[in-house]
Scaffold this motif. Structure first.
Motif, PDB file in Angstrom:
ATOM      1  N   LEU A 325       0.818  -1.205   0.037  1.00  0.00           N
ATOM      2  CA  LEU A 325       0.010  -0.153   0.025  1.00  0.00           C
ATOM      3  C   LEU A 325       0.875   1.181   0.386  1.00  0.00           C
ATOM      4  CD1 LEU A 325      -2.799  -1.009   2.581  1.00  0.00           C
ATOM      5  CD2 LEU A 325      -2.473  -1.845  -0.027  1.00  0.00           C
ATOM      6  N   GLY A 326       1.550   1.729  -1.337  1.00  0.00           N
ATOM      7  CA  GLY A 326       2.216   2.933  -1.285  1.00  0.00           C
ATOM      8  C   GLY A 326       3.727   2.415  -0.937  1.00  0.00           C
ATOM      9  N   LEU A 327       3.976   1.261  -0.987  1.00  0.00           N
ATOM     10  CA  LEU A 327       5.309   0.704  -0.549  1.00  0.00           C
ATOM     11  C   LEU A 327       5.590  -0.501  -1.254  1.00  0.00           C
ATOM     12  CD1 LEU A 327       7.650   1.778   1.436  1.00  0.00           C
ATOM     13  CD2 LEU A 327       6.592  -0.265   3.058  1.00  0.00           C
ATOM     14  N   GLU A 328       6.941  -0.405  -1.716  1.00  0.00           N
ATOM     15  CA  GLU A 328       7.510  -1.564  -2.670  1.00  0.00           C
ATOM     16  C   GLU A 328       8.269  -2.430  -1.985  1.00  0.00           C
ATOM     17  OE1 GLU A 328       8.257  -1.172  -7.102  1.00  0.00           O
ATOM     18  OE2 GLU A 328       8.351   1.092  -6.395  1.00  0.00           O
ATOM     19  N   SER A 329       8.520  -3.682  -2.226  1.00  0.00           N
ATOM     20  CA  SER A 329       9.752  -4.335  -1.771  1.00  0.00           C
ATOM     21  C   SER A 329      10.700  -5.107  -3.030  1.00  0.00           C
ATOM     22  CB  SER A 329       9.022  -5.425  -0.914  1.00  0.00           C
ATOM     23  OG  SER A 329       8.435  -6.503  -1.574  1.00  0.00           O
ATOM     24  N   THR A 330      11.840  -5.411  -2.494  1.00  0.00           N
ATOM     25  CA  THR A 330      12.555  -5.930  -3.682  1.00  0.00           C
ATOM     26  C   THR A 330      13.500  -7.118  -2.659  1.00  0.00           C
ATOM     27  OG1 THR A 330      12.620  -4.208  -5.256  1.00  0.00           O
ATOM     28  CG2 THR A 330      14.764  -5.645  -5.185  1.00  0.00           C
ATOM     29  N   GLU A 331      13.863  -8.249  -3.338  1.00  0.00           N
ATOM     30  CA  GLU A 331      14.570  -9.038  -2.808  1.00  0.00           C
ATOM     31  C   GLU A 331      16.042  -8.758  -2.933  1.00  0.00           C
ATOM     32  OE1 GLU A 331      13.618 -12.918  -4.794  1.00  0.00           O
ATOM     33  OE2 GLU A 331      11.708 -12.947  -4.021  1.00  0.00           O
ATOM     34  N   SER A 332      16.727  -8.890  -1.667  1.00  0.00           N
ATOM     35  CA  SER A 332      17.953  -8.488  -1.826  1.00  0.00           C
ATOM     36  C   SER A 332      19.049  -9.846  -1.868  1.00  0.00           C
ATOM     37  CB  SER A 332      18.573  -7.707  -0.408  1.00  0.00           C
ATOM     38  OG  SER A 332      18.263  -8.708   0.755  1.00  0.00           O
ATOM     39  N   SER A 333      20.439  -9.456  -2.351  1.00  0.00           N
ATOM     40  CA  SER A 333      21.318 -10.730  -2.597  1.00  0.00           C
ATOM     41  C   SER A 333      21.578 -11.250  -1.265  1.00  0.00           C
ATOM     42  CB  SER A 333      22.395 -10.138  -3.175  1.00  0.00           C
ATOM     43  OG  SER A 333      23.263  -9.242  -2.632  1.00  0.00           O
ATOM     44  N   CYS A 334      21.466 -10.569  -0.075  1.00  0.00           N
ATOM     45  CA  CYS A 334      21.890 -11.249   1.148  1.00  0.00           C
ATOM     46  C   CYS A 334      20.876 -11.668   1.938  1.00  0.00           C
ATOM     47  CB  CYS A 334      22.655 -10.011   2.001  1.00  0.00           C
ATOM     48  SG  CYS A 334      21.603  -8.610   2.194  1.00  0.00           S
ATOM     49  N   GLY A 335      19.764 -12.022   1.413  1.00  0.00           N
ATOM     50  CA  GLY A 335      18.601 -12.665   1.885  1.00  0.00           C
ATOM     51  C   GLY A 335      17.519 -11.615   2.370  1.00  0.00           C
ATOM     52  N   GLY A 336      16.252 -12.065   2.430  1.00  0.00           N
ATOM     53  CA  GLY A 336      15.249 -10.943   3.013  1.00  0.00           C
ATOM     54  C   GLY A 336      14.846 -10.146   1.612  1.00  0.00           C
ATOM     55  N   ARG A 337      14.232  -8.959   2.018  1.00  0.00           N
ATOM     56  CA  ARG A 337      14.109  -7.779   1.036  1.00  0.00           C
ATOM     57  C   ARG A 337      14.061  -6.735   1.680  1.00  0.00           C
ATOM     58  NH1 ARG A 337       7.566  -9.182  -0.014  1.00  0.00           N
ATOM     59  NH2 ARG A 337       6.856  -9.707   2.184  1.00  0.00           N
ATOM     60  N   TYR A 338      14.356  -5.600   0.865  1.00  0.00           N
ATOM     61  CA  TYR A 338      14.320  -4.233   1.461  1.00  0.00           C
ATOM     62  C   TYR A 338      13.180  -3.460   0.908  1.00  0.00           C
ATOM     63  CZ  TYR A 338      16.371  -2.920  -3.132  1.00  0.00           C
ATOM     64  OH  TYR A 338      16.704  -2.953  -4.567  1.00  0.00           O
ATOM     65  N   TRP A 339      12.714  -2.367   1.381  1.00  0.00           N
ATOM     66  CA  TRP A 339      11.584  -1.454   1.066  1.00  0.00           C
ATOM     67  C   TRP A 339      11.944  -0.127   0.635  1.00  0.00           C
ATOM     68  CZ3 TRP A 339       7.056  -4.180   1.686  1.00  0.00           C
ATOM     69  CH2 TRP A 339       7.065  -5.478   2.350  1.00  0.00           C
ATOM     70  N   HIS A 340      10.997   0.295  -0.443  1.00  0.00           N
ATOM     71  CA  HIS A 340      11.356   1.441  -1.167  1.00  0.00           C
ATOM     72  C   HIS A 340      10.338   2.077  -1.922  1.00  0.00           C
ATOM     73  CE1 HIS A 340      11.712  -0.798  -4.990  1.00  0.00           C
ATOM     74  NE2 HIS A 340      11.687  -1.739  -4.321  1.00  0.00           N
ATOM     75  N   LEU A 392      23.116  -1.929   1.244  1.00  0.00           N
ATOM     76  CA  LEU A 392      22.114  -2.641   2.471  1.00  0.00           C
ATOM     77  C   LEU A 392      22.886  -4.112   2.786  1.00  0.00           C
ATOM     78  CD1 LEU A 392      18.670  -1.627   1.009  1.00  0.00           C
ATOM     79  CD2 LEU A 392      20.164  -0.555   2.443  1.00  0.00           C
ATOM     80  N   CYS A 393      23.495  -4.456   1.773  1.00  0.00           N
ATOM     81  CA  CYS A 393      24.125  -5.887   2.162  1.00  0.00           C
ATOM     82  C   CYS A 393      25.468  -5.932   2.706  1.00  0.00           C
ATOM     83  CB  CYS A 393      23.887  -6.962   0.963  1.00  0.00           C
ATOM     84  SG  CYS A 393      22.350  -7.431   0.737  1.00  0.00           S
ATOM     85  N   ALA A 394      26.290  -4.704   2.474  1.00  0.00           N
ATOM     86  CA  ALA A 394      27.588  -4.708   3.192  1.00  0.00           C
ATOM     87  C   ALA A 394      28.021  -5.132   4.517  1.00  0.00           C
ATOM     88  CB  ALA A 394      28.228  -3.190   2.982  1.00  0.00           C
ATOM     89  N   PRO A 395      28.937  -6.184   4.394  1.00  0.00           N
ATOM     90  CA  PRO A 395      29.041  -6.798   5.707  1.00  0.00           C
ATOM     91  C   PRO A 395      29.306  -5.942   7.122  1.00  0.00           C
ATOM     92  CG  PRO A 395      30.525  -7.865   4.168  1.00  0.00           C
ATOM     93  CD  PRO A 395      29.964  -6.548   3.757  1.00  0.00           C
ATOM     94  N   ASP A 396      29.911  -4.632   6.694  1.00  0.00           N
ATOM     95  CA  ASP A 396      30.154  -3.791   7.706  1.00  0.00           C
ATOM     96  C   ASP A 396      29.184  -2.487   7.426  1.00  0.00           C
ATOM     97  OD1 ASP A 396      31.007  -1.793   9.804  1.00  0.00           O
ATOM     98  OD2 ASP A 396      33.235  -2.019   9.038  1.00  0.00           O
TER      99      ASP A 396
END
Length: 400
Positions: A325-340, A392-396
């Protein structure tokens, strides 16, 4: 609203959305030198340079994590000028406006003043009728999630000529549009599908949501965004400009090359009532970053409402991506997903990403759009997605 993609794009105002998808950027210039706070060896700076090299005139990136704020830049604020990009310059956020409007709407749901699954006819009697479009069979949820079937008014050149050609832009850049005018234009087209049976991005959906917010509160959607979000979060550089067509300084120049043209048009000045609640706002990277962090951290919505916002539907032909609802999600290479939720405008394009806990966020703003270079736009999009994923997936988290 500045820059729009082609009529088949879901993110641009004209194509049926102000979201960022398949945007085409133009112009290649030498990258601006790194500042002391932008170490040349950082992955974030290299990825920023890659977006510029792919075709963006200028790129500004803001990254935040607990105890860390980084800004990287590459390219120019204006083609062939040598003028550096401002570190936190104003830009038209386009479809990112939709996330602000959806947040206000869900706050009203939490207050018991709106219901997601009630027909929009309840608040807008007789407004959505014609050509198979029927507000008695469309819910508020379906507007927010783009499953209403209502066509986008930005697909009609005669309705919004300023989005389709350099001449149309020059002749209409100061023109005022009313929400009723935009919706009426959309309803001259047939419904795209039976409500709830498919997904298709449409700016008309959010113009209608803005009208519902006004009907329920007695105040404009812009006033509600200001008092419910901007002021409480201290977002002093984000505005709903109304008929004011000018961006505050500092800002990059919006440059849009319309289809069939061989040179860009300066589209920095634009009356954004043409976008209304679908994409009329402007802001700065710092403000927009803080908004998304606050949203995903649970500072603006209760758990139930945030869960509704994050209940996504798959976006056709975009594996790994969903729209809530007015927010998108995308799967990330490090698992899970981010929002945008990105946004395209005449001459500006932006995309962002925030981790589910709101602890890491990155935002990318690009100036320069070329409708004639589809391959270049695809390269810029791919480079942008790569930067967001790497950050978003950087180890540090302190060294993106």
């Amino acid at each position: 609203m500045p820059n729009l993609p082609t009529p088949t794009s879901r993110s641009g105002l004209r194509a049926a959305c102000l979201l960022a998808v398949g945007v085409v950027l133009a112009g290649t210039t030498a990258a601006a030198p790194n500042t002391p706070s932008d170490p040349p060896a950082s992955r974030l700076q290299r990825d920023t340079d890659a977006i510029h090299a792919a075709g963006a005139i200028g790129v500004t990136v803001r990254y935040t994590a607990p105890g860390t704020v980084r800004t990287t830049r590459s390219g120019e604020a204006e083609s062939h000028s040598g003028r550096p990009l401002p570190r936190d310059g104003y830009y038209r956020i386009g479809s990112t406006t939709k996330t602000f409007v959806a947040t206000v709407t869900l706050q009203l749901v939490a207050e018991g003043r709106l219901r997601l699954d009630e027909p929009i006819e309840t608040w807008l009697p007789g407004v959505v009728r014609g050509n198979g479009n029927d507000g008695r069979r469309i819910s508020l949820r379906q507007l927010l999630q783009h499953t209403s079937g209502i066509p986008g008014y930005t697909a009609i050149p005669a309705a919004v000529p300023g989005l389709y050609s350099a001449r149309g832009y020059r002749e209409n850049r100061f023109r005022h549009y009313s929400p009723d005018e935009l919706v009426s234009a959309a309803l001259t087209l047939p419904s795209r599908f039976e409500p709830g049976t498919a997904w298709a991005y449409s700016n008309t959906n959010y113009v209608l949501v803005g009208m519902i917010v006004e009907r329920v509160t007695g105040r404009s959607w812009g006033d509600e965004v200001r008092d419910r979000i901007l002021r409480p979060l201290g977002l002093h550089d984000t505005r709903v400009p109304g008929d004011d067509p000018y961006l505050p300084r500092p800002h990059a120049q919006a440059e849009h090359t319309f289809a069939g043209d061989d040179r860009p048009t300066d589209t920095t000045v634009l009356n954004h009532t043409v976008a209304d609640a679908a994409g009329a706002m402007y802001g700065t990277p710092g403000d927009i970053d803080r908004f998304f962090v606050a949203l995903l951290s649970g500072r603006l919505l209760g758990p139930a409402e945030l869960a509704e916002m994050q209940h996504t539907r798959a976006i056709p032909d975009e594996p790994g991506r969903g729209y809530g609802l007015g927010l998108e999600s995308t799967e990330s290479s490090c698992g899970g997903r981010y929002w945008h939720h990105g946004g395209d405008d005449l001459g500006f394009s932006s995309e962002n990403g925030v981790t589910a806990d709101g602890r890491r966020a990155v935002l990318v703003v690009k100036n320069g759009v070329d409708e004639n270079d589809e391959a270049g736009g695809a390269r810029v999009d791919a480079a942008t997605r790569a930067l967001i994923d790497h950050a978003l997936c950087a180890p540090d988290p302190t060294r993106p």
